[in-house]
Design an enzyme around this catalytic site. Sequence first.
Site, short mmCIF file in Angstrom:
data_model
loop_
_atom_site.label_atom_id
_atom_site.label_comp_id
_atom_site.label_asym_id
_atom_site.label_seq_id
_atom_site.Cartn_x
_atom_site.Cartn_y
_atom_site.Cartn_z
N GLU A 1 0.82 -1.22 0.00
CA GLU A 1 0.00 0.00 0.00
C GLU A 1 0.86 1.27 0.00
OE1 GLU A 1 -2.48 -0.49 3.42
OE2 GLU A 1 -3.87 -1.80 2.39
N GLU B 1 -6.56 -7.86 -0.18
CA GLU B 1 -6.92 -7.91 1.24
C GLU B 1 -8.35 -7.43 1.41
OE1 GLU B 1 -4.54 -5.44 3.76
OE2 GLU B 1 -2.66 -6.01 2.83
C1 GAL Z 1 -4.08 -2.94 5.41
C2 GAL Z 1 -2.63 -3.39 5.47
C3 GAL Z 1 -2.48 -4.68 6.23
C4 GAL Z 1 -3.24 -4.61 7.53
C5 GAL Z 1 -4.67 -4.25 7.24
C6 GAL Z 1 -5.54 -4.19 8.47
O1 GAL Z 1 -4.23 -1.64 5.00
O2 GAL Z 1 -2.12 -3.58 4.18
O3 GAL Z 1 -1.13 -4.93 6.47
O4 GAL Z 1 -2.66 -3.63 8.34
O5 GAL Z 1 -4.71 -2.99 6.63
O6 GAL Z 1 -6.85 -3.82 8.12
#
Ligand code: GAL
Length: 681
Positions: free
Chosen positions: A154, A310
């Site tokens: 990110e 994710e």
């Molecule tokens: C994302 C990040 C992950 C984790 C996740 C938690 O933005 O890439 O590593 O922190 O949030 O929601």
Amino acid sequence: MTSTDAWPSIRGIAYGGDYTPEQWPREVWLEDVALMREAGVNLVSVGIFAWALIETSEGVFDFSWLDELLDLLHDNGISVDLGTPTASPPAWLFAQHPDARVVSREGVVMGFGSRGMASHSSPAYRDAVVRIASALAERYGEHPAVVMWHVHNEYGVPVGEDYSTHSVRAFREWLQGRYGSLDALNAAWGTAFWGQRYGAWEHVGAPAATPSVANPAQRLDFARFTDHQLRACFVAERDAIRARASQPITTNFMANQSWTTDMWAWAREVDIVSDDHYLWAADPEGEIGLAIAADLSRSVGGGKPWILMEHSTSAVNWQPRNIAKRPGELARNSLTHLARGADAILFFQWRASRYGAEKFHSAMIPHAGTGSRVWREVVELGGTLAQLEEIRGSRVVADVAMLWDFESFWAQDLEWRPSVDVTHAEQVRAFYERLWRDGITVDFALPGQDLSGYRLVVAPAQYMLSERDAANLNRYVEQGGTLLVSFFSAIVDENDAVHAGGFGAPLEPSLGVVVEEFLPLREGATCGVSWPAESAAPLVADAWAEDVVLRGAEAIATYVDGPGAGRPAITRNRHGVGVGWYVSTRLDAVGLATLASAVYRDAGVTPSDAPEGVEIVRRRSDAAEYTIVVNHRDEAVRVSAQGTDLVSGVELDGELQLPGGAVAVVRTSRVLAREVVAGLR
Ligand code: GAL
């Protein structure tokens, strides 16, 4: 490798998540792979935050645990998306190079003990990321488990802009490249204003905290530069990997949640678009924000399948109130991403961390273990995705485009605009929400791209518009398109300087209006807008009105009161064989629905007759059409459908009966929604 047909070599829809076994003893690894097989997991992202465990001091590598892990995963048929851990450099790097830390706009030097604290312009950081990416690619470029590379994490989150000395120096160089001369820079930034003229390059800096508002053109350029620096870091790592490995390379975006990266430009650099999405818990209809992010992820990649890198199985841990997902929501969210073009459904993360900042974040294996509802839903989703293998590679069908232009958004949201009540995000959401409720799937688009394939183009917030892009929109209308433009559009050029000839003048050919003056409303005030053809009562609007001057357009609606009383509020203009609509105020939901139905008629767009809360999206392959029906309601619905529901395996002879909260993926020729069945579950 081009981004055209890259896809990790795994069968079917990819399923899995971020995997952090470095937080667990070896016996847990064995349990993990057994459970991954049970859940149908075929892809995990590994190593994303493990730099300190791989390069233990500068140039000293310990690959032993990663060797063992990748072999274990491979032996169990689980593929790996191998991360470069560069979002979280080790303590030794900052000890050796304290100047590699990022500095905030207020001049605060960020400390160690979190993540994302590196200056992307620091030479030491740049060298170090290339070194670790090269070492990983050298070692694992041929490993049979590794099917994809996941660079960094990110970009731009949690820190994008950097005011360190390295960044300021790089900004100056970037400006020299962009403008060539100080005269050109002074002209572009309008430095005659407030006596900001520069006579030497050494005097030009980043727009650090200032006593009053900083030069908006300077801030806009700094946003462009920030995006450029982050992207240059990605490209350096990508190229180091490419020189040693042949798997596709991605980095996970944050569509609709990060404003420091221009996803259109980034999508050109990755082999596959991947995106992270988290529901905003305060929004009771988070599925609309989800749809926006998914549509944007697909659109920036030119419609190709993308990876949901994710999302969460249940609650996150970083919002003010972290609302757990309700039963079935995990599958609804996942299959909505799939409906909108994702061919990979991954979560953060596989197993909940026992310690650290994210211990209250949900996971595929929650703290409650495998006896939990979340785990059962994870296993069930794995089974469902296995049944959807044939959908992979099919394309989403959309005949409406909505403009999404990061640079314009960056400029619009700077300080001292006519009203704080209007932001680009809220404008996009309002128009997107209308289309979503009408069951109309949207592609996002840039104002300068070829739009001729779309029946309707909506410009909800196009504050900054170059003459060239305006000409493209005018041509689109002239040649038969329908364009709907909202207020505060086509106001400034690429340097945030106001266009001559009245606000919105570049779009005068297609819209037939210009705006003489903005007439924002006081906080909470509303005004009425007459809409004679459809309703006796005036439509309700707030926040914004304008003194619109007709230059060929017809006034469809007029302000009945408020600062614009008697002036045109909504206009329609014929240009060539197309139509340009302009709405000069912020209509409420009912008003927007009224306007939208008139615009749809011009565009030949047919809203779905699905009951409210039933989301229908189509994907098409050469062989079949897939209609994904997501029932966000609690009650069952009946939907006319012919074909096979690939989720339930049921053959449908004219009707799909979908329980409350359920999802169907119908291989079909035609689906028409009909009615809500009261009381049926
Ligand atoms: C994302 C990040 C992950 C984790 C996740 C938690 O933005 O890439 O590593 O922190 O949030 O929601």
